[in-house]
Design a protein around this motif. Structure first.
Motif, PDB file in Angstrom:
ATOM      1  N   ASP A 160       4.767  -2.031  -6.660  1.00  0.00           N
ATOM      2  CA  ASP A 160       4.356  -0.764  -6.045  1.00  0.00           C
ATOM      3  C   ASP A 160       4.861  -0.589  -4.620  1.00  0.00           C
ATOM      4  O   ASP A 160       4.890   0.534  -4.109  1.00  0.00           O
ATOM      5  CB  ASP A 160       2.828  -0.637  -6.060  1.00  0.00           C
ATOM      6  N   ALA A 161       5.251  -1.657  -3.960  1.00  0.00           N
ATOM      7  CA  ALA A 161       5.766  -1.537  -2.590  1.00  0.00           C
ATOM      8  C   ALA A 161       6.994  -0.627  -2.548  1.00  0.00           C
ATOM      9  O   ALA A 161       7.264   0.009  -1.525  1.00  0.00           O
ATOM     10  CB  ALA A 161       6.094  -2.909  -2.016  1.00  0.00           C
ATOM     11  N   ALA A 162       7.725  -0.542  -3.650  1.00  0.00           N
ATOM     12  CA  ALA A 162       8.913   0.320  -3.696  1.00  0.00           C
ATOM     13  C   ALA A 162       8.555   1.799  -3.562  1.00  0.00           C
ATOM     14  O   ALA A 162       9.421   2.614  -3.247  1.00  0.00           O
ATOM     15  CB  ALA A 162       9.683   0.071  -4.993  1.00  0.00           C
ATOM     16  N   ASN A 163       7.288   2.144  -3.782  1.00  0.00           N
ATOM     17  CA  ASN A 163       6.840   3.537  -3.658  1.00  0.00           C
ATOM     18  C   ASN A 163       6.342   3.882  -2.258  1.00  0.00           C
ATOM     19  O   ASN A 163       6.028   5.036  -1.993  1.00  0.00           O
ATOM     20  CB  ASN A 163       5.726   3.819  -4.672  1.00  0.00           C
ATOM     21  N   ARG A 164       6.269   2.894  -1.384  1.00  0.00           N
ATOM     22  CA  ARG A 164       5.785   3.145  -0.016  1.00  0.00           C
ATOM     23  C   ARG A 164       6.852   3.893   0.780  1.00  0.00           C
ATOM     24  O   ARG A 164       8.039   3.646   0.616  1.00  0.00           O
ATOM     25  CB  ARG A 164       5.444   1.830   0.670  1.00  0.00           C
ATOM     26  N   ASN A 165       6.392   4.761   1.666  1.00  0.00           N
ATOM     27  CA  ASN A 165       7.350   5.479   2.506  1.00  0.00           C
ATOM     28  C   ASN A 165       7.370   4.958   3.939  1.00  0.00           C
ATOM     29  O   ASN A 165       8.036   5.535   4.793  1.00  0.00           O
ATOM     30  CB  ASN A 165       7.075   6.992   2.482  1.00  0.00           C
ATOM     31  N   ASP A 166       6.662   3.859   4.200  1.00  0.00           N
ATOM     32  CA  ASP A 166       6.618   3.309   5.559  1.00  0.00           C
ATOM     33  C   ASP A 166       7.449   2.036   5.708  1.00  0.00           C
ATOM     34  O   ASP A 166       7.399   1.389   6.743  1.00  0.00           O
ATOM     35  CB  ASP A 166       5.176   3.024   5.982  1.00  0.00           C
ATOM     36  N   ILE A 167       8.221   1.690   4.672  1.00  0.00           N
ATOM     37  CA  ILE A 167       9.091   0.516   4.761  1.00  0.00           C
ATOM     38  C   ILE A 167      10.510   0.904   4.337  1.00  0.00           C
ATOM     39  O   ILE A 167      10.701   1.779   3.498  1.00  0.00           O
ATOM     40  CB  ILE A 167       8.596  -0.668   3.896  1.00  0.00           C
TER      41      ILE A 167
END
Length: 183
Positions: A160-167
């Protein structure tokens, strides 16, 4: 079982490692892979925001932060340690909950490093971001030290980290079921 992926233009086979009865992760380790470390550092510097210093947690991100400093012509970078060392003074600490570390661990920043980053733009680096536990702990230390987080980066964003917009990251890494199939 392995998972083949291309990172920074290089193909690698990642061993699949069980972390529970129903979940496996692709083990991405840049230790000892100079070609991959250099290529990842190069590509990450292309997308990095403006920064004054880089901070990374030990241990797997050490080759990356070192190579990014070398390629960018910077002489300093800072590490967040997993244990307090005798030479550290005025230590800051934060709690880390990571998918690859059993239970909870503490991370530490040397007070001398904290003084150098106070008021500076800090780029937080890691090799893989999954749950974000290590990232949050490092960010807490940067904030405690008075640094300004300029960006958060990793070579891979897992699950799910791939869906973050802060990285910012180079590639997505899926999680895998017990049979080795991407989720």
């Amino acid at each position: 079982m392995t998972y083949e992926m291309t990172v920074a233009g290089l193909k690698r086979q990642l061993p699949l490692c069980p972390i529970s009865d129903s979940l496996m992760i692709g083990a991405f380790v840049i230790f000892g892979d100079v070609e991959l470390t250099c290529a990842c550092a190069r590509d990450m510097l292309k997308i990095a925001p403006e920064f004054d210093y880089m901070v990374a947690p030990e241990a797997k991100a050490i080759p990356l932060v070192h190579e990014m400093a070398r390629q960018s012509g910077r002489n300093d970078y800072f590490l967040v340690r997993k244990k307090k060392k005798a030479y550290m003074n005025g230590v800051f600490e934060a709690v880390d909950r990571s998918i690859t570390t059993e239970g909870e661990q503490k991370l530490y920043m040397d007070g001398a490093d904290a003084q150098k980053i106070k008021g500076k733009r800090i780029l937080i680096l890691d090799d893989v971001i999954s749950t974000g536990g290590s990232l949050a702990a490092v960010e807490s230390l940067v904030n405690q030290a008075g640094g300004v987080v300029a960006g958060r980066m990793a070579i891979l964003a897992e699950g799910d980290a791939a869906n973050r917009n802060d990285i910012l990251f180079l590639e997505k890494l899926p999680l895998f079921n017990a049979e080795g199939k991407p989720l």
